[in-house]
Design an enzyme around this catalytic site. Structure first.
Site, PDB file in Angstrom:
ATOM      1  N   LYS A 107       0.864  -1.195   0.000  1.00  0.00           N
ATOM      2  CA  LYS A 107       0.000   0.000   0.000  1.00  0.00           C
ATOM      3  C   LYS A 107       0.886   1.225   0.000  1.00  0.00           C
ATOM      4  O   LYS A 107       2.026   1.194   0.472  1.00  0.00           O
ATOM      5  CB  LYS A 107      -0.866   0.012   1.255  1.00  0.00           C
ATOM      6  CG  LYS A 107      -2.100   0.862   1.109  1.00  0.00           C
ATOM      7  CD  LYS A 107      -3.135   0.097   0.297  1.00  0.00           C
ATOM      8  CE  LYS A 107      -4.495   0.696   0.335  1.00  0.00           C
ATOM      9  NZ  LYS A 107      -5.509  -0.303   0.012  1.00  0.00           N
TER      10      LYS A 107
HETATM   11  N1  GLU Z   1      -7.176   0.113  -3.210  1.00  0.00           N
HETATM   12  C1  GLU Z   1      -7.958  -1.036  -3.504  1.00  0.00           C
HETATM   13  C2  GLU Z   1      -8.011  -1.977  -2.328  1.00  0.00           C
HETATM   14  O1  GLU Z   1      -7.858  -1.560  -1.202  1.00  0.00           O
HETATM   15  C3  GLU Z   1      -7.552  -1.714  -4.798  1.00  0.00           C
HETATM   16  C4  GLU Z   1      -6.149  -2.209  -4.854  1.00  0.00           C
HETATM   17  C5  GLU Z   1      -5.726  -2.688  -6.231  1.00  0.00           C
HETATM   18  O2  GLU Z   1      -6.540  -2.669  -7.131  1.00  0.00           O
HETATM   19  O3  GLU Z   1      -4.571  -3.089  -6.356  1.00  0.00           O
HETATM   20  O4  GLU Z   1      -8.266  -3.142  -2.444  1.00  0.00           O
END
Ligand code: GLU
Length: 420
Positions: A107
């Site tokens: 993240k």
């Molecule tokens: N931000 C989204 C999540 O928390 C999507 C992450 C992604 O598509 O890699 O799952």
């Protein structure tokens, strides 16, 4: 919105420790998984439109890559901290594992209020953030995506910056891009759509008719708007929605298609400026009396031990990442409520991100129908496995999801061994 008392990383470690004792995880592997593999902290200088230079702090945490390249979005928010990004990275590891995606978890985030920046300033911020991450990202290393306050346009700048640096166009470095430059059909809608696939599965199992179901949704961004739209199409009544400015409440049901169009056409307006309906606070929305389902789809740590006892909805579907603290979850479960954890409920986004990455690597693109069918199949399969295991073992859905995910990652770690 995050209560000052809840440290998301401590919350994530606590959840991991609980599941570790349930699955009798080796202490050495538990210790390994508590620690993110890699953490990047970056100072991002941005030349502002008035000629001054401001420094923003950015993060990227890669939690674990036992199952494949790391995957996870990046957010722009004034409350971003290293511990928040660490927690979100760990949750991505479990989310990808529970959905059987060939990824580890990561993240990112920048501590910034994007509403205070002009478009040009945001572009410069995004490009510099992307540039600083180049040593650790790439289609085979770590693949970012949208999250809170980031969107396809942000991903386009990110992809272009990476591509300019490596000297060729590399669409697979990031997902959630505009369709014209290698994005996937269905990606924008995927998280909200997935939330409603899961809602439908829960209602079926409880023998509830969607027409009789009343829902409140906290958060009216990419997840909340699309979840509201699909739940409305399913026949449910959406009686309340909210954003940071507060919410709208209409006991006979909101006109979601009109509200949806308004939100898409006015991305910079808050719901508090919407001319119709009674206004309610975010606190009141969570505690509404006349709802069956609550969908927190904003930020983490909004259901805590301070308000869990006041929540009346029987079903809580976590559209956001980490909205329920472990203590609050115990209180909800003690009252017989159903909490569908984030790692299953909101996994539609990363699942279609996976489809986007596969399409980019093959330069071969699929139709939306095919994407939505594949998404539904993967989500229903994961949910069914989690639901069945939770019934068999008499454990929470979160524990069941984590048991599968953590065991899977642990097995991969054991097979690969410790280097050198
Ligand atoms: N931000 C989204 C999540 O928390 C999507 C992450 C992604 O598509 O890699 O799952």
């Amino acid at each position: 919105m995050l209560s000052t008392k809840v440290n998301p990383y401590e919350m994530a470690v606590k959840q991991l420790e609980e599941v570790a004792s349930f699955i009798k995880l080796k202490p050495s592997i538990l210790e390994y998984l508590k620690h993110p593999k890699r953490e990047f902290i970056i100072s991002i200088p941005v030349r502002m439109d008035d000629g001054s230079v401001k420094i923003f702090t950015g993060y990227r945490v890669q939690h674990n890559f036992a199952l494949g390249p790391t995957k996870g979005g990046f957010r722009y928010h004034p409350d971003v901290t290293l511990d928040e990004v660490r927690a979100l990275a760990m949750w991505m590891t479990w989310k990808c594992a529970v959905m059987d995606l060939p990824y580890g978890g990561a993240k990112g985030g920048v501590k910034v209020d994007p509403k205070q920046l002009s478009d040009n300033e945001l572009e410069r911020l995004t490009r510099r953030y992307a540039f600083e991450l180049i040593p650790i990202i790439g289609p085979e290393k770590d693949i970012p995506a949208p999250d809170v306050n980031t969107n396809p346009r942000t991903m386009a700048w990110f992809m272009d910056t990476y591509s300019m640096s490596v000297g060729y166009t590399s669409p697979g470095v990031v997902t959630g891009k505009p369709i014209e430059i290698g994005g996937s059909k269905g990606r924008v809608e995927a998280t909200g759509k997935g939330v409603v696939f899961i809602l439908n599965e829960v209602l079926n199992r409880l023998g509830m008719n969607p027409q009789d179901v009343r829902i409140a949704i906290q958060g009216f961004g990419n997840v909340g708007t699309h979840a509201a739209f699909d739940a409305y199409k399913l026949g449910c009544k959406i009686v309340a929605v909210s954003d940071v400015s507060g919410g709208l409440y209409e006991p006979s049901g909101l006109d979601i298609p009109t509200l949806f169009d308004w939100a898409i056409q006015n991305p910079n307006k808050h719901l508090s400026s919407y001319p119709e309906y009674s206004k309610i606070t975010n606190k009141d929305l969570l505690e509404l009396e006349d709802i069956d389902v609550l969908i927190p789809a904003a930020l983490e740590g909004v259901i805590t031990e301070n308000n869990a006892d006041n929540i009346k909805a029987k079903i809580i579907i976590e559209g956001a990442n980490g909205p329920t603290t472990p203590d609050a979850e115990k209180m909800l479960l003690g009252k017989g409520k159903i909490v569908v954890p984030d790692v299953v409920a909101n996994a539609g986004g990363v699942t279609v991100s996976y489809f986007e990455w596969v399409q980019d690597l093959q330069s071969f693109f699929w139709e939306e129908e095919e994407i939505n069918n594949k998404l539904k199949k993967i989500m229903v399969k994961a949910f069914d496995r989690v639901w069945t295991y939770s019934k068999e073992q008499n454990i929470s859905l979160r524990m069941a999801a984590y048991a599968y995910a953590v065991s899977k990652v642990a097995r991969a770690l054991e097979l690969r061994g410790i280097f050198p």
